[in-house]
Motif scaffolding. Structure first.
Motif, PDB file in Angstrom:
ATOM      1  N   ALA A 150      32.137  56.888  38.641  1.00  0.00           N
ATOM      2  CA  ALA A 150      30.822  56.643  39.237  1.00  0.00           C
ATOM      3  C   ALA A 150      30.380  57.899  39.977  1.00  0.00           C
ATOM      4  O   ALA A 150      31.197  58.551  40.626  1.00  0.00           O
ATOM      5  CB  ALA A 150      30.886  55.464  40.200  1.00  0.00           C
ATOM      6  N   ALA A 151      29.113  58.205  39.891  1.00  0.00           N
ATOM      7  CA  ALA A 151      28.528  59.368  40.573  1.00  0.00           C
ATOM      8  C   ALA A 151      29.295  60.645  40.241  1.00  0.00           C
ATOM      9  O   ALA A 151      29.473  61.515  41.094  1.00  0.00           O
ATOM     10  CB  ALA A 151      28.479  59.131  42.087  1.00  0.00           C
ATOM     11  N   GLY A 152      29.794  60.754  38.996  1.00  0.00           N
ATOM     12  CA  GLY A 152      30.518  61.941  38.555  1.00  0.00           C
ATOM     13  C   GLY A 152      31.918  62.071  39.114  1.00  0.00           C
ATOM     14  O   GLY A 152      32.523  63.138  39.029  1.00  0.00           O
ATOM     15  N   ARG A 153      32.468  60.993  39.698  1.00  0.00           N
ATOM     16  CA  ARG A 153      33.805  61.032  40.293  1.00  0.00           C
ATOM     17  C   ARG A 153      34.696  59.983  39.645  1.00  0.00           C
ATOM     18  O   ARG A 153      34.233  58.917  39.274  1.00  0.00           O
ATOM     19  CB  ARG A 153      33.720  60.774  41.799  1.00  0.00           C
ATOM     20  N   GLU A 154      35.976  60.309  39.546  1.00  0.00           N
ATOM     21  CA  GLU A 154      36.979  59.385  39.004  1.00  0.00           C
ATOM     22  C   GLU A 154      37.560  58.550  40.139  1.00  0.00           C
ATOM     23  O   GLU A 154      37.999  59.102  41.149  1.00  0.00           O
ATOM     24  CB  GLU A 154      38.117  60.161  38.332  1.00  0.00           C
ATOM     25  N   TYR A 155      37.580  57.236  39.966  1.00  0.00           N
ATOM     26  CA  TYR A 155      38.127  56.326  40.966  1.00  0.00           C
ATOM     27  C   TYR A 155      39.286  55.537  40.368  1.00  0.00           C
ATOM     28  O   TYR A 155      39.323  55.280  39.162  1.00  0.00           O
ATOM     29  CB  TYR A 155      37.067  55.309  41.405  1.00  0.00           C
ATOM     30  N   ARG A 156      40.188  55.121  41.250  1.00  0.00           N
ATOM     31  CA  ARG A 156      41.240  54.159  40.895  1.00  0.00           C
ATOM     32  C   ARG A 156      41.267  53.098  41.983  1.00  0.00           C
ATOM     33  O   ARG A 156      41.176  53.410  43.164  1.00  0.00           O
ATOM     34  CB  ARG A 156      42.609  54.836  40.806  1.00  0.00           C
ATOM     35  N   TYR A 157      41.411  51.845  41.558  1.00  0.00           N
ATOM     36  CA  TYR A 157      41.526  50.731  42.501  1.00  0.00           C
ATOM     37  C   TYR A 157      42.837  50.038  42.179  1.00  0.00           C
ATOM     38  O   TYR A 157      43.022  49.515  41.077  1.00  0.00           O
ATOM     39  CB  TYR A 157      40.344  49.775  42.332  1.00  0.00           C
ATOM     40  N   LEU A 158      43.773  50.044  43.128  1.00  0.00           N
ATOM     41  CA  LEU A 158      45.098  49.527  42.840  1.00  0.00           C
ATOM     42  C   LEU A 158      45.631  48.661  43.964  1.00  0.00           C
ATOM     43  O   LEU A 158      45.170  48.742  45.102  1.00  0.00           O
ATOM     44  CB  LEU A 158      46.073  50.683  42.576  1.00  0.00           C
ATOM     45  N   ALA A 159      46.607  47.843  43.609  1.00  0.00           N
ATOM     46  CA  ALA A 159      47.294  47.008  44.592  1.00  0.00           C
ATOM     47  C   ALA A 159      48.247  47.886  45.384  1.00  0.00           C
ATOM     48  O   ALA A 159      48.950  48.726  44.824  1.00  0.00           O
ATOM     49  CB  ALA A 159      48.070  45.902  43.879  1.00  0.00           C
ATOM     50  N   THR A 160      48.275  47.700  46.697  1.00  0.00           N
ATOM     51  CA  THR A 160      49.175  48.472  47.545  1.00  0.00           C
ATOM     52  C   THR A 160      50.318  47.628  48.082  1.00  0.00           C
ATOM     53  O   THR A 160      51.207  48.145  48.744  1.00  0.00           O
ATOM     54  CB  THR A 160      48.415  49.111  48.726  1.00  0.00           C
ATOM     55  N   VAL A 211      36.057  40.210  44.514  1.00  0.00           N
ATOM     56  CA  VAL A 211      36.473  40.024  43.124  1.00  0.00           C
ATOM     57  C   VAL A 211      37.919  39.544  43.114  1.00  0.00           C
ATOM     58  O   VAL A 211      38.730  39.976  43.927  1.00  0.00           O
ATOM     59  CB  VAL A 211      36.344  41.353  42.333  1.00  0.00           C
ATOM     60  N   ASN A 212      38.250  38.653  42.179  1.00  0.00           N
ATOM     61  CA  ASN A 212      39.628  38.208  42.039  1.00  0.00           C
ATOM     62  C   ASN A 212      40.398  39.303  41.303  1.00  0.00           C
ATOM     63  O   ASN A 212      40.209  39.503  40.110  1.00  0.00           O
ATOM     64  CB  ASN A 212      39.696  36.890  41.262  1.00  0.00           C
ATOM     65  N   THR A 213      41.252  40.005  42.026  1.00  0.00           N
ATOM     66  CA  THR A 213      41.998  41.128  41.446  1.00  0.00           C
ATOM     67  C   THR A 213      43.501  40.849  41.398  1.00  0.00           C
ATOM     68  O   THR A 213      44.308  41.779  41.448  1.00  0.00           O
ATOM     69  CB  THR A 213      41.734  42.419  42.247  1.00  0.00           C
ATOM     70  N   ARG A 214      43.882  39.602  41.262  1.00  0.00           N
ATOM     71  CA  ARG A 214      45.308  39.257  41.198  1.00  0.00           C
ATOM     72  C   ARG A 214      46.008  39.964  40.047  1.00  0.00           C
ATOM     73  O   ARG A 214      47.186  40.267  40.127  1.00  0.00           O
ATOM     74  CB  ARG A 214      45.495  37.751  41.028  1.00  0.00           C
ATOM     75  N   ASN A 215      45.294  40.224  38.962  1.00  0.00           N
ATOM     76  CA  ASN A 215      45.915  40.826  37.785  1.00  0.00           C
ATOM     77  C   ASN A 215      46.349  42.267  38.003  1.00  0.00           C
ATOM     78  O   ASN A 215      46.956  42.862  37.129  1.00  0.00           O
ATOM     79  CB  ASN A 215      44.965  40.766  36.591  1.00  0.00           C
ATOM     80  N   LEU A 216      46.058  42.841  39.170  1.00  0.00           N
ATOM     81  CA  LEU A 216      46.508  44.198  39.436  1.00  0.00           C
ATOM     82  C   LEU A 216      47.980  44.260  39.813  1.00  0.00           C
ATOM     83  O   LEU A 216      48.553  45.342  39.898  1.00  0.00           O
ATOM     84  CB  LEU A 216      45.656  44.843  40.532  1.00  0.00           C
ATOM     85  N   ARG A 248      51.873  42.523  38.722  1.00  0.00           N
ATOM     86  CA  ARG A 248      52.529  41.812  37.618  1.00  0.00           C
ATOM     87  C   ARG A 248      52.663  40.322  37.934  1.00  0.00           C
ATOM     88  O   ARG A 248      52.383  39.480  37.102  1.00  0.00           O
ATOM     89  CB  ARG A 248      53.889  42.446  37.371  1.00  0.00           C
ATOM     90  N   GLY A 249      53.080  39.993  39.161  1.00  0.00           N
ATOM     91  CA  GLY A 249      53.233  38.595  39.550  1.00  0.00           C
ATOM     92  C   GLY A 249      51.901  37.858  39.540  1.00  0.00           C
ATOM     93  O   GLY A 249      51.820  36.705  39.112  1.00  0.00           O
ATOM     94  N   GLY A 250      50.840  38.506  40.007  1.00  0.00           N
ATOM     95  CA  GLY A 250      49.517  37.904  39.990  1.00  0.00           C
ATOM     96  C   GLY A 250      49.025  37.655  38.581  1.00  0.00           C
ATOM     97  O   GLY A 250      48.374  36.649  38.298  1.00  0.00           O
ATOM     98  N   ALA A 251      49.347  38.564  37.660  1.00  0.00           N
ATOM     99  CA  ALA A 251      48.949  38.391  36.264  1.00  0.00           C
ATOM    100  C   ALA A 251      49.667  37.198  35.640  1.00  0.00           C
ATOM    101  O   ALA A 251      49.062  36.429  34.887  1.00  0.00           O
ATOM    102  CB  ALA A 251      49.238  39.661  35.470  1.00  0.00           C
ATOM    103  N   VAL A 252      50.936  37.017  35.973  1.00  0.00           N
ATOM    104  CA  VAL A 252      51.693  35.875  35.439  1.00  0.00           C
ATOM    105  C   VAL A 252      51.110  34.569  35.968  1.00  0.00           C
ATOM    106  O   VAL A 252      50.886  33.623  35.213  1.00  0.00           O
ATOM    107  CB  VAL A 252      53.191  36.006  35.790  1.00  0.00           C
ATOM    108  N   ARG A 253      50.825  34.511  37.285  1.00  0.00           N
ATOM    109  CA  ARG A 253      50.232  33.298  37.860  1.00  0.00           C
ATOM    110  C   ARG A 253      48.864  33.005  37.251  1.00  0.00           C
ATOM    111  O   ARG A 253      48.546  31.858  36.931  1.00  0.00           O
ATOM    112  CB  ARG A 253      50.123  33.430  39.378  1.00  0.00           C
ATOM    113  N   ALA A 254      48.049  34.031  37.075  1.00  0.00           N
ATOM    114  CA  ALA A 254      46.721  33.838  36.494  1.00  0.00           C
ATOM    115  C   ALA A 254      46.832  33.346  35.055  1.00  0.00           C
ATOM    116  O   ALA A 254      46.057  32.482  34.626  1.00  0.00           O
ATOM    117  CB  ALA A 254      45.925  35.136  36.551  1.00  0.00           C
TER     118      ALA A 254
END
Length: 191
Positions: A104-114, A165-170, A172-178
């Motif tokens: 976005a706006a010419g910049r690379e972003y990452r959104y991750l679970a911490t 936003v529901n980001t549980r899939n970020l 592994r455990g959240g992805a399994v539950r989802a």
């Protein structure tokens, strides 16, 4: 340079339950007033989360409904009227590998679970990190944004919309539950 902003949770449960709205609102220092609304709109099985404010660009996230929030499935993100392409590797084993990647706006972003829980996330780009967290319950629920580096309004708008936003899939455990929740909901259709 580190700054922390806190937004308070709000609910509007007036009218029919399909018109109920939820979100966070408050003031974020020099960025002024910010409001996150979910679901701001509903389109069949899709929900939209929107962010608006004094200086942040209007930002929206549209995805397959999962509870009150949109999910990452078939998602679309836009900020300031410009669509943003979202990529992720749903089969990755690590949190860094499962991160959302966007430009976005010419910049690379990452959104991750911490963390292992679905409440702790971080939006990163070169020289800037915004850590988001949700804590509390009921009327005391809050969303916090800890800004590290020279963030601008676009950075904060992207971090704020992803709180709605529901980001549980970020994780592994959240992805399994989802997966199991979707499977059980799918089986209910045939009963």
């Amino acid at each position: 340079m580190q700054q922390t902003y806190t937004l308070d949770h709000w609910e509007d449960r007036s009218g029919h339950r399909l018109t109920w709205k939820f979100g966070y609102r408050g003031t974020a220092g020099e960025f002024g007033r910010i409001e996150v609304v979910y679901p701001a709109k509903r389109h069949g099985d899709r929900h939209v989360t929107e962010v608006s404010g004094d200086t942040v660009p209007a930002t929206s996230f549209d995805g397959w409904a999962y509870g009150r929030k949109p999910s990452l499935h078939m998602a679309q993100l836009s900020t300031g009227g410009t669509g943003i392409r979202i990529k992720r590797n749903r089969w990755a084993q690590t949190r860094a590998g499962r991160a959302l990647r966007m430009q976005a706006a010419g910049r690379e972003y990452r959104y991750l679970a911490t963390g292992r829980r679905h409440r702790d996330r971080a939006l990163t780009r070169d020289g800037v990190e915004i850590r988001t967290g949700r804590h509390g319950s009921g009327a005391r629920k809050k969303a916090t944004f800890t800004v590290l580096g020279p963030a601008d309004a676009t950075d904060l708008a992207l971090a704020a919309v992803l709180v709605g936003v529901n980001t549980r899939n970020l994780t592994r455990g959240g992805a399994v539950r989802a997966f199991f929740n979707r499977s059980l909901n799918w089986l209910e259709i045939f009963q």
